[in-house]
Design a protein around this motif. Sequence first.
Motif, PDB file in Angstrom:
ATOM      1  N   LEU A 192       0.857  -1.173   0.000  1.00 12.00           N
ATOM      2  CA  LEU A 192       0.000   0.000   0.000  1.00 12.00           C
ATOM      3  C   LEU A 192       0.896   1.227   0.000  1.00 12.00           C
ATOM      4  O   LEU A 192       1.667   1.441   0.953  1.00 12.00           O
ATOM      5  N   THR A 193       0.820   2.020  -1.056  1.00 13.02           N
ATOM      6  CA  THR A 193       1.635   3.232  -1.162  1.00 13.02           C
ATOM      7  C   THR A 193       0.798   4.442  -0.787  1.00 13.02           C
ATOM      8  O   THR A 193      -0.268   4.669  -1.356  1.00 13.02           O
ATOM      9  N   ARG A 194       1.319   5.197   0.175  1.00 11.03           N
ATOM     10  CA  ARG A 194       0.602   6.368   0.664  1.00 11.03           C
ATOM     11  C   ARG A 194       1.621   7.457   0.974  1.00 11.03           C
ATOM     12  O   ARG A 194       2.603   7.217   1.674  1.00 11.03           O
ATOM     13  N   ASP A 195       1.378   8.645   0.423  1.00 14.94           N
ATOM     14  CA  ASP A 195       2.272   9.786   0.637  1.00 14.94           C
ATOM     15  C   ASP A 195       3.724   9.440   0.306  1.00 14.94           C
ATOM     16  O   ASP A 195       4.659   9.875   0.984  1.00 14.94           O
ATOM     17  N   ALA A 214       5.818   3.212   0.510  1.00 17.93           N
ATOM     18  CA  ALA A 214       5.211   1.913   0.233  1.00 17.93           C
ATOM     19  C   ALA A 214       5.306   1.048   1.483  1.00 17.93           C
ATOM     20  O   ALA A 214       6.411   0.711   1.918  1.00 17.93           O
ATOM     21  N   GLU A 215       4.155   0.721   2.056  1.00 17.16           N
ATOM     22  CA  GLU A 215       4.135  -0.174   3.215  1.00 17.16           C
ATOM     23  C   GLU A 215       3.938  -1.602   2.716  1.00 17.16           C
ATOM     24  O   GLU A 215       2.927  -1.922   2.091  1.00 17.16           O
ATOM     25  N   ARG A 252       7.953   5.115  10.641  1.00 18.10           N
ATOM     26  CA  ARG A 252       7.374   6.152   9.779  1.00 18.10           C
ATOM     27  C   ARG A 252       8.076   7.488   9.957  1.00 18.10           C
ATOM     28  O   ARG A 252       8.271   8.230   8.990  1.00 18.10           O
TER      29      ARG A 252
END
Length: 242
Positions: A7-10, A13-14, A188
Motif C-alpha cells: 500500500l503506497t501512501r504519501d 510503500a508499506e 514512519r
Amino acid sequence: MQFVEVLTRDGIAEVTLSRPKVNAMNQAVLRQLADVFQRLAEDDAARGVLVRGAGNCLSAGLDLREVASLDRDGLGSFLDDFDAAFGAAFRFPKPFAAAVHGHAIAGGLLLAMCADFLALGAGDYKVGLPELAVGIAFPRVAFEIARTASPARALRRLVFGAELHSPASLFDMGVGDALSAEPLEDARRFLATACGRPAAAFRLAKASLRRDAWERVAAQPPAEREALMDALLSSKQAFLPA
C-alpha cells in the motif's frame, strides 16, 4: 499479491507479509518479495519502503516443512529465490525501515536487518538467528546482512549462540535503531525524514556503506553454494517440525 501486500501512501510503500499463521517464507513468499523490492526500486512514486508483518509477528522465518520436502534440484531453486528476495531487499537503494512488533526469527529477523532503520517494539516476543541450532547453514547473502546490521560481538552471539532473545536484549547488543511501544510510528518518522532529503545523496551514502558486503555476496564461488546445499540436505530431518 497473495502473501505480500503493498500500500503506497504519501510516497511511502508499506509492505506487509501476510501468510497465516506466522508469515513463514515459502518459495511463493520469496518470489513475491523479490518482485516487490525490484518493482519499488524502479517506481518513482515510492520514495521509501516500510516492512511489517500482519498478525502478531513479522515472520518466523523460512517454511521449514517446504524446505525439508525438497530434493537437490528443488533446494537449488529455493535458494535461488532466497538469494533473489534477500538480495533485492539488501540492495534496495531507497530509504527502508522495518517495524518489528512480534516474533522475528531467522529469515524474519534477517529481512528486518536489511533495513536502514530497524524499529523494535517493546514486548514479550522473540527475535534471533537460531539457524545453527538446527543445522541450517547461512547462505552468503544472509550472513552479509547479519554482519552489516550487527556489531562484531553481537554477530558472534547471534550466529554461534543460535538462541532466541527478547527485543530488549537484542537492542542492548547494539542491533536495532529504536526500542519503543510504537515501532511502526518510529519507522514512519525515520522515513518521513529520510525521504524528505535529496534522494541521490542517500543512494550514494547507502551504496558506500554496503558496497563491500554486496561485492562479497556477488563473489560467492560455485563450490560454496554446493557445500551449502550439501549441509542443508544432510541436516533437513533435524529441522523438520514435529
